[in-house]
Design a protein around this motif. Structure first.
Motif, mmCIF file in Angstrom:
data_model
loop_
_atom_site.group_PDB
_atom_site.id
_atom_site.type_symbol
_atom_site.label_atom_id
_atom_site.label_comp_id
_atom_site.label_asym_id
_atom_site.label_seq_id
_atom_site.Cartn_x
_atom_site.Cartn_y
_atom_site.Cartn_z
ATOM 1 N N ASP A 130 0.824 -1.215 0.000
ATOM 2 C CA ASP A 130 0.000 0.000 0.000
ATOM 3 C C ASP A 130 0.853 1.259 0.000
ATOM 4 O O ASP A 130 0.621 2.173 -0.801
ATOM 5 C CB ASP A 130 -0.951 0.011 1.202
ATOM 6 N N ASP A 131 1.833 1.296 0.874
ATOM 7 C CA ASP A 131 2.681 2.484 0.986
ATOM 8 C C ASP A 131 3.450 2.748 -0.310
ATOM 9 O O ASP A 131 3.457 3.871 -0.823
ATOM 10 C CB ASP A 131 3.658 2.314 2.153
ATOM 11 N N VAL A 132 4.059 1.719 -0.851
ATOM 12 C CA VAL A 132 4.860 1.887 -2.070
ATOM 13 C C VAL A 132 3.975 2.253 -3.259
ATOM 14 O O VAL A 132 4.318 3.144 -4.047
ATOM 15 C CB VAL A 132 5.683 0.610 -2.360
ATOM 16 N N PHE A 133 2.823 1.615 -3.381
ATOM 17 C CA PHE A 133 1.950 1.913 -4.508
ATOM 18 C C PHE A 133 1.364 3.321 -4.419
ATOM 19 O O PHE A 133 1.185 3.987 -5.447
ATOM 20 C CB PHE A 133 0.844 0.864 -4.648
ATOM 21 N N HIS A 134 1.083 3.795 -3.223
ATOM 22 C CA HIS A 134 0.602 5.178 -3.074
ATOM 23 C C HIS A 134 1.692 6.161 -3.483
ATOM 24 O O HIS A 134 1.425 7.156 -4.162
ATOM 25 C CB HIS A 134 0.134 5.448 -1.644
ATOM 26 N N LYS A 135 2.929 5.882 -3.091
ATOM 27 C CA LYS A 135 4.042 6.763 -3.473
ATOM 28 C C LYS A 135 4.273 6.719 -4.982
ATOM 29 O O LYS A 135 4.534 7.750 -5.601
ATOM 30 C CB LYS A 135 5.308 6.369 -2.724
ATOM 31 N N ALA A 136 4.177 5.545 -5.566
ATOM 32 C CA ALA A 136 4.340 5.427 -7.022
ATOM 33 C C ALA A 136 3.228 6.176 -7.751
ATOM 34 O O ALA A 136 3.479 6.852 -8.753
ATOM 35 C CB ALA A 136 4.360 3.958 -7.438
ATOM 36 N N ALA A 137 2.013 6.085 -7.245
ATOM 37 C CA ALA A 137 0.895 6.803 -7.857
ATOM 38 C C ALA A 137 1.126 8.313 -7.777
ATOM 39 O O ALA A 137 0.833 9.041 -8.740
ATOM 40 C CB ALA A 137 -0.413 6.422 -7.169
ATOM 41 N N LYS A 138 1.656 8.795 -6.661
ATOM 42 C CA LYS A 138 1.958 10.221 -6.537
ATOM 43 C C LYS A 138 3.012 10.653 -7.546
ATOM 44 O O LYS A 138 2.928 11.744 -8.107
ATOM 45 C CB LYS A 138 2.432 10.547 -5.117
ATOM 46 N N VAL A 139 4.006 9.806 -7.752
ATOM 47 C CA VAL A 139 5.039 10.132 -8.737
ATOM 48 C C VAL A 139 4.420 10.287 -10.120
ATOM 49 O O VAL A 139 4.689 11.255 -10.838
ATOM 50 C CB VAL A 139 6.148 9.044 -8.753
ATOM 51 N N PHE A 140 3.551 9.351 -10.503
ATOM 52 C CA PHE A 140 2.935 9.425 -11.821
ATOM 53 C C PHE A 140 1.973 10.597 -11.935
ATOM 54 O O PHE A 140 1.949 11.276 -12.961
ATOM 55 C CB PHE A 140 2.206 8.109 -12.154
ATOM 56 N N THR A 141 1.176 10.841 -10.915
ATOM 57 C CA THR A 141 0.214 11.943 -11.007
ATOM 58 C C THR A 141 0.915 13.294 -10.935
ATOM 59 O O THR A 141 0.501 14.232 -11.605
ATOM 60 C CB THR A 141 -0.859 11.850 -9.908
#
Length: 150
Positions: A130-141
């Motif tokens: 969850d933590d890593v995927f949220h951070k990855a999503a922030k990078v893309f957005t």
């Protein structure tokens, strides 16, 4: 190579088509019949798409330049380039020629994103997903937002 060049035109064509067909056919059969994650299946499917484009080009061009001695040598080199994994030629031709021609660029990018996600899921411990995927999503957005501002 010298021996290949001494063959008549029909034999050079046959050798070129056989090299592009026999080994890839065997490798494709093994890839399909073995249990794996499907990357080898994708590799050979990509090869066959790219080889069919090369074959069509060769079939058309040989009417005009097939009599030139180096024509089938060039086709043979291109065929080997397509199926040797160290070059990833089929992938290059697929992504740079076939995908744009078919208008599937966005779908290819989405498929690549799916593969990245699957790779991340496999390499990251489940408790951190969850933590890593949220951070990855922030990078893309954030990258997409910054691109819109420019």
């Amino acid at each position: 190579w010298f021996t290949f060049m001494t063959f008549p035109e029909e034999q050079r064509r046959f050798i070129t088509v056989a090299v592009g067909t026999v080994y890839p056919l065997a490798a494709s059969t093994v890839a399909i019949t073995t249990k794996s994650d499907g990357t080898d299946d994708t590799y050979w499917l990509t090869y066959w798409c790219s080889f069919s484009l090369l074959f069509l080009a060769m079939d058309y061009l040989e009417n005009f330049v097939g009599h030139i001695k180096g024509f089938y040598s060039l086709c043979l080199v291109a065929t080997v380039y397509l199926f040797l994994p160290m070059f990833e030629g089929a992938n290059v031709v697929f992504r740079r020629v076939l995908v744009p021609l078919s208008g599937q660029y966005e779908n290819m990018l989405l498929h690549d994103a799916f593969l990245v996600r699957r790779g991340m899921e496999a390499s990251i411990a489940p408790e951190y997903h969850d933590d890593v995927f949220h951070k990855a999503a922030k990078v893309f957005t954030s990258t997409a937002t910054n691109k819109k501002k420019e």
